[in-house]
Every structure is written in C-alpha cells, then in structure tokens.
Design a protein around this motif. Sequence first.
Motif, PDB file in Angstrom:
ATOM      1  N   PRO A  75       0.816  -1.223   0.000  1.00 57.76           N
ATOM      2  CA  PRO A  75       0.000   0.000   0.000  1.00 57.76           C
ATOM      3  C   PRO A  75       0.845   1.266   0.000  1.00 57.76           C
ATOM      4  N   ALA A  76       0.311   2.287  -0.650  1.00 58.68           N
ATOM      5  CA  ALA A  76       0.974   3.589  -0.662  1.00 58.68           C
ATOM      6  C   ALA A  76       0.887   4.227   0.715  1.00 58.68           C
ATOM      7  N   PRO A  77       1.863   5.057   1.086  1.00 62.91           N
ATOM      8  CA  PRO A  77       1.770   5.773   2.358  1.00 62.91           C
ATOM      9  C   PRO A  77       0.490   6.604   2.412  1.00 62.91           C
ATOM     10  N   ASP A  78      -0.150   6.618   3.556  1.00 62.45           N
ATOM     11  CA  ASP A  78      -1.394   7.355   3.743  1.00 62.45           C
ATOM     12  C   ASP A  78      -1.096   8.671   4.450  1.00 62.45           C
ATOM     13  N   PRO A  79      -1.379   9.805   3.801  1.00 69.69           N
ATOM     14  CA  PRO A  79      -1.120  11.100   4.457  1.00 69.69           C
ATOM     15  C   PRO A  79      -1.772  11.212   5.832  1.00 69.69           C
ATOM     16  N   ALA A 102       8.774   7.796   3.465  1.00 71.41           N
ATOM     17  CA  ALA A 102       7.882   6.664   3.215  1.00 71.41           C
ATOM     18  C   ALA A 102       7.534   6.570   1.734  1.00 71.41           C
ATOM     19  N   SER A 103       7.319   7.717   1.092  1.00 69.61           N
ATOM     20  CA  SER A 103       6.987   7.726  -0.334  1.00 69.61           C
ATOM     21  C   SER A 103       8.163   7.277  -1.174  1.00 69.61           C
ATOM     22  N   GLU A 112       6.605   3.450  -8.361  1.00 69.36           N
ATOM     23  CA  GLU A 112       5.748   4.632  -8.437  1.00 69.36           C
ATOM     24  C   GLU A 112       6.516   5.887  -8.023  1.00 69.36           C
ATOM     25  N   THR A 113       6.392   6.954  -8.802  1.00 64.04           N
ATOM     26  CA  THR A 113       7.147   8.175  -8.499  1.00 64.04           C
ATOM     27  C   THR A 113       6.302   9.451  -8.508  1.00 64.04           C
ATOM     28  N   ASP A 114       5.030   9.377  -8.928  1.00 59.25           N
ATOM     29  CA  ASP A 114       4.239  10.597  -9.093  1.00 59.25           C
ATOM     30  C   ASP A 114       4.142  11.390  -7.799  1.00 59.25           C
ATOM     31  N   GLU A 115       3.805  10.718  -6.692  1.00 61.10           N
ATOM     32  CA  GLU A 115       3.675  11.420  -5.421  1.00 61.10           C
ATOM     33  C   GLU A 115       5.036  11.915  -4.939  1.00 61.10           C
ATOM     34  N   LEU A 116       6.038  11.084  -5.051  1.00 67.47           N
ATOM     35  CA  LEU A 116       7.384  11.469  -4.622  1.00 67.47           C
ATOM     36  C   LEU A 116       7.842  12.731  -5.341  1.00 67.47           C
ATOM     37  N   ALA A 117       7.619  12.791  -6.645  1.00 69.97           N
ATOM     38  CA  ALA A 117       8.075  13.937  -7.440  1.00 69.97           C
ATOM     39  C   ALA A 117       7.434  15.246  -6.993  1.00 69.97           C
ATOM     40  N   LEU A 131      14.767   9.588  -7.268  1.00 75.05           N
ATOM     41  CA  LEU A 131      13.631   9.428  -8.170  1.00 75.05           C
ATOM     42  C   LEU A 131      14.074   8.770  -9.479  1.00 75.05           C
ATOM     43  N   GLU A 132      15.225   9.197 -10.006  1.00 79.03           N
ATOM     44  CA  GLU A 132      15.720   8.602 -11.246  1.00 79.03           C
ATOM     45  C   GLU A 132      16.101   7.139 -11.054  1.00 79.03           C
ATOM     46  N   ASN A 133      16.646   6.801  -9.882  1.00 85.96           N
ATOM     47  CA  ASN A 133      16.951   5.395  -9.587  1.00 85.96           C
ATOM     48  C   ASN A 133      15.682   4.546  -9.622  1.00 85.96           C
ATOM     49  N   ILE A 134      14.610   5.081  -9.022  1.00 87.13           N
ATOM     50  CA  ILE A 134      13.341   4.351  -9.013  1.00 87.13           C
ATOM     51  C   ILE A 134      12.819   4.179 -10.435  1.00 87.13           C
ATOM     52  N   GLU A 135      12.935   5.219 -11.245  1.00 86.36           N
ATOM     53  CA  GLU A 135      12.484   5.123 -12.632  1.00 86.36           C
ATOM     54  C   GLU A 135      13.256   4.052 -13.392  1.00 86.36           C
ATOM     55  N   GLU A 136      14.546   3.908 -13.089  1.00 83.64           N
ATOM     56  CA  GLU A 136      15.341   2.867 -13.738  1.00 83.64           C
ATOM     57  C   GLU A 136      14.872   1.481 -13.313  1.00 83.64           C
ATOM     58  N   LEU A 137      14.523   1.328 -12.024  1.00 80.67           N
ATOM     59  CA  LEU A 137      13.971   0.059 -11.570  1.00 80.67           C
ATOM     60  C   LEU A 137      12.666  -0.243 -12.301  1.00 80.67           C
ATOM     61  N   SER A 138      11.840   0.784 -12.465  1.00 84.45           N
ATOM     62  CA  SER A 138      10.566   0.602 -13.146  1.00 84.45           C
ATOM     63  C   SER A 138      10.776   0.160 -14.590  1.00 84.45           C
ATOM     64  N   ASP A 139      11.807   0.703 -15.222  1.00 74.87           N
ATOM     65  CA  ASP A 139      12.095   0.352 -16.617  1.00 74.87           C
ATOM     66  C   ASP A 139      12.414  -1.134 -16.777  1.00 74.87           C
ATOM     67  N   ILE A 140      13.056  -1.729 -15.779  1.00 74.19           N
ATOM     68  CA  ILE A 140      13.430  -3.143 -15.886  1.00 74.19           C
ATOM     69  C   ILE A 140      12.454  -4.058 -15.138  1.00 74.19           C
ATOM     70  N   GLY A 141      11.479  -3.444 -14.453  1.00 75.04           N
ATOM     71  CA  GLY A 141      10.471  -4.232 -13.755  1.00 75.04           C
ATOM     72  C   GLY A 141      10.999  -4.997 -12.561  1.00 75.04           C
TER      73      GLY A 141
END
Length: 218
Positions: A75-79, A102-103, A112-117, A131-141
Amino acid sequence: MPRRLLSAAAACAFVLGLAACGDGSDDPVTSAPPSIDIDAPSDGGGDASPSSGGDDAEPSDGGGNEDTTAASDIPAPDPADYPGMDENTEEGAIQASRYFLASMLWGYQTGETDELASLFEKSCKTCQANLENIEELSDIGEYWSETRVTYEDIVPSDPDETYEAIIGYSATISPHTEPDGKTGSRIEVPENYYQMGFGLNWSEGRWVISGLSIEVFE
C-alpha cells in the motif's frame, strides 16, 4: 541497471544531502547539514539511496522477485498517518519529512514516483537522483522487496538562511532484497542503521524537501 542508493563503502548517514545539495553534481549527495552536527561522508562516496548493500550484501539464491511481495500489494503511504504535515510548524516539518521518506521507500518497492516527485524542489539533487533510480527500476520491472523504516531519534535544528526547518533522524531500515545494478541478480541487504538530514521550506501552503542527506553505519 540502476545505481544503489548508498554504497557500503560510504560509511556516512542516511542523510539525504543537505550541505552539498546545490553543488550541481549528477551524483546523489550524501553530505549532511552542518547544523545537525553529522559527520561528512567518507571518501568512499556512493549513491545516495537508503540501502547499503555493497561488499556485505550477498546475492540471494532465488533470483527474480520470487521472495518479494508483489509491488501492487504494497500500500501507498497514507497522508492521514502523518498528522499535521500540512501545518507550518516544527511538528509539521517532521511529519512531512517522514511522509517523503515513506513515499521514497514505497517507490523503490513499486516503481511509483508521481507522489514522490511532488514532494521536493529542484534544488534537492539527492531527491532527484533517488527518483531517477526508481524510474530505472521501473524500466526493468525489478524492485525492492517489502521493507520498513524504524525511527529511533529525532533532532530538530534551528533554521538557517537556506532552510526554514532542519530535521535530523537516526533510523533503521529492515532487511530486504533488491536488484544488483552490476550483476542483475538479487542481493540480500541486511538491516542497517542510518542518520538522515532533511532541509525543508514552506511553499504554497505545505512543506517541501529542499535538501537531503543520508549516511549508513554498518
């Protein structure tokens, strides 16, 4: 393959870069804000992520994501779990920095990076690097397995000419697995102790992260 957030060689705190966050470097910043009285990073350098891995991390024998919780199940962090983070107070800054962390960890586990960004300013080079590291993980799944942060001490510091709030933490991040950027296999990352420093500014009715610094102690 993505870079690791923090290398084991960088025996510095989980302090996502404050003092040097505006130096224009392409690498994650790992130096801490002087006002929090945290030592500067060692010459070992390393990426500014909440993992230490490095020489002490061992490849898992399972490969792939077999031992991880499916990203969609985390689950995503809850504000609502960070009350007051939208208030212009010291407690609000503390809660906002915790929500950011947490995000970020959620991003490493899900891609997921939308909230973090939306939570940091361009001045925070370490935030952007993560954020870019996370995007790289997303690219390779490939993502981190489920993990959590446990806070131990909170050390607010007086604001300065750069940050309206400065919050220091000591904390641990639980053991987990993550993809190794060099080999492509998964590695076991043990629980590690971190020091973190957040520089925040109040902007348009909310706290945003303007500087971040991380050190890990093994």
